[in-house]
Design an enzyme around this catalytic site. Structure first.
Site, mmCIF file in Angstrom:
data_model
loop_
_atom_site.group_PDB
_atom_site.id
_atom_site.type_symbol
_atom_site.label_atom_id
_atom_site.label_comp_id
_atom_site.label_asym_id
_atom_site.label_seq_id
_atom_site.Cartn_x
_atom_site.Cartn_y
_atom_site.Cartn_z
ATOM 1 C CG MET A 92 -11.865 -3.090 4.794
ATOM 2 S SD MET A 92 -10.702 -2.862 4.222
ATOM 3 C CE MET A 92 -9.325 -1.431 5.243
ATOM 4 C CG HIS B 169 -9.312 -0.477 -0.580
ATOM 5 N ND1 HIS B 169 -8.571 -0.153 0.641
ATOM 6 C CD2 HIS B 169 -10.503 -0.047 -0.236
ATOM 7 C CE1 HIS B 169 -9.623 -0.326 1.658
ATOM 8 N NE2 HIS B 169 -10.969 -0.465 0.881
ATOM 9 C CG HIS C 274 -3.775 -1.854 -1.702
ATOM 10 N ND1 HIS C 274 -5.453 -2.342 -2.035
ATOM 11 C CD2 HIS C 274 -4.096 -0.673 -0.754
ATOM 12 C CE1 HIS C 274 -6.570 -2.264 -1.047
ATOM 13 N NE2 HIS C 274 -5.702 -1.159 -0.289
ATOM 14 C CB SER D 117 -0.973 0.085 1.216
ATOM 15 O OG SER D 117 -1.575 0.601 1.778
HETATM 16 C C1 DX5 Z 1 -6.594 1.482 5.506
HETATM 17 C C2 DX5 Z 1 -5.369 1.249 4.179
HETATM 18 C C3 DX5 Z 1 -5.163 0.419 3.908
HETATM 19 C C4 DX5 Z 1 -3.697 0.415 4.563
HETATM 20 C C5 DX5 Z 1 -2.864 -0.660 5.175
HETATM 21 O O1 DX5 Z 1 -7.560 2.465 5.094
HETATM 22 O O2 DX5 Z 1 -7.235 0.231 3.194
HETATM 23 O O3 DX5 Z 1 -4.645 -0.580 2.826
HETATM 24 O O4 DX5 Z 1 -2.178 1.477 3.436
HETATM 25 O O5 DX5 Z 1 -1.606 -0.132 6.459
HETATM 26 P P1 DX5 Z 1 -1.031 -1.270 6.560
HETATM 27 O O6 DX5 Z 1 -0.554 -2.028 6.353
HETATM 28 O O7 DX5 Z 1 -0.031 0.086 7.999
HETATM 29 O O8 DX5 Z 1 -2.155 -1.767 8.081
HETATM 30 ZN ZN ZN Z 2 -6.759 -0.436 1.154
#
Ligand code: DX5
Ligand code: ZN
Length: 214
Positions: free
Chosen positions: A138, A64, A31, A6
């Site tokens: 999620m 996303h 992502h 991400s």
């Molecule tokens: C949160 C996002 C995620 C986020 C995950 O709302 O959708 O994609 O970047 O971050 P980590 O891996 O740090 O939990």
């Molecule tokens: Zn995400």
């Protein structure tokens, strides 16, 4: 496993360097978290940033959408080069609107994903199994990186993998939030095949972190 780092966690003062490391890491997807400050209390990227990433990286663009108007933003980000658009069940008004948007995304040549937040009952996805290429579970409340993995996501993934198998479908199950080598291994066991990871990838050695998730 498909690893989808991400870019929410990229250090933007070293963006070129980090994306080059990502390209060499073995990650297959990138992502891209779009937040509108309304569906979630945070604001992230517009389409020009996606175009910038596409100049730096050949990876599959996994977008996303955490926005209140997914139909509008799906087109905006597909025009900018998204390969997959995942939107939230909670942002939609009706089952018909969900199916219609999946069809629109497909008609523009993209892949479509449907996501549920941690408090949403995963069984709402059952009626859409045939309509999507991917389901995103999620494992944190959407909005911010760096939160802890929520355990209740594991049973959602197992339930969903069971339903997809029963129906003879091989849609992807993606998990997003709090993923590291340990939670990633548990998600894989529960049936996920796409791991999103932000903090874990970018706050460690990028290549090694991606390898540990594969
Ligand atoms: C949160 C996002 C995620 C986020 C995950 O709302 O959708 O994609 O970047 O971050 P980590 O891996 O740090 O939990
Ligand atoms: Zn995400």
């Amino acid at each position: 496993m498909i690893v989808s780092p991400s870019v929410l966690a990229v250090d933007y003062s070293r963006m070129n360097e980090q994306v080059a490391q990502l390209n060499a890491s073995g990650a297959q997807w990138l992502h891209f978290d779009v937040m509108d400050g309304h569906f979630v209390p945070n604001l992230t990227f517009g389409p020009d940033i996606l175009k910038g990433f596409k100049k730096l990286s050949p990876l599959f663009m996994d977008v996303h959408l955490m926005v209140s108007d997914p139909a509008f933003f799906a087109k905006v980000f597909q025009d900018a080069g998204a390969d997959l658009i995942t939107f939230h069940y909670e942002a939609m008004e009706s089952d018909e609107a969900i199916r219609k948007l999946a069809q629109e995304i497909h008609a523009r040549g993209g892949k479509a994903g449907l996501s549920v937040k941690p408090k949403t009952d995963v069984t709402v996805l059952e009626k859409f199994l045939h309509d999507f290429d991917l389901f995103l579970i999620m494992s944190v409340e959407p909005g911010f990186g760096g939160q802890s993995f929520m355990e209740n996501s594991l049973e959602k993934m197992s339930w969903l993998r069971g339903k997809l198998d029963e129906a003879g479908l091989n849609a992807h199950i993606e998990v997003d939030g709090g993923i590291n080598d340990k939670t990633g291994a548990r998600a894989k066991e529960a049936g996920a095949d796409v791991l999103v990871a932000g903090s874990y990838v970018f706050k460690n050695d990028i290549g090694k972190a991606v390898k540990s998730l594969e």
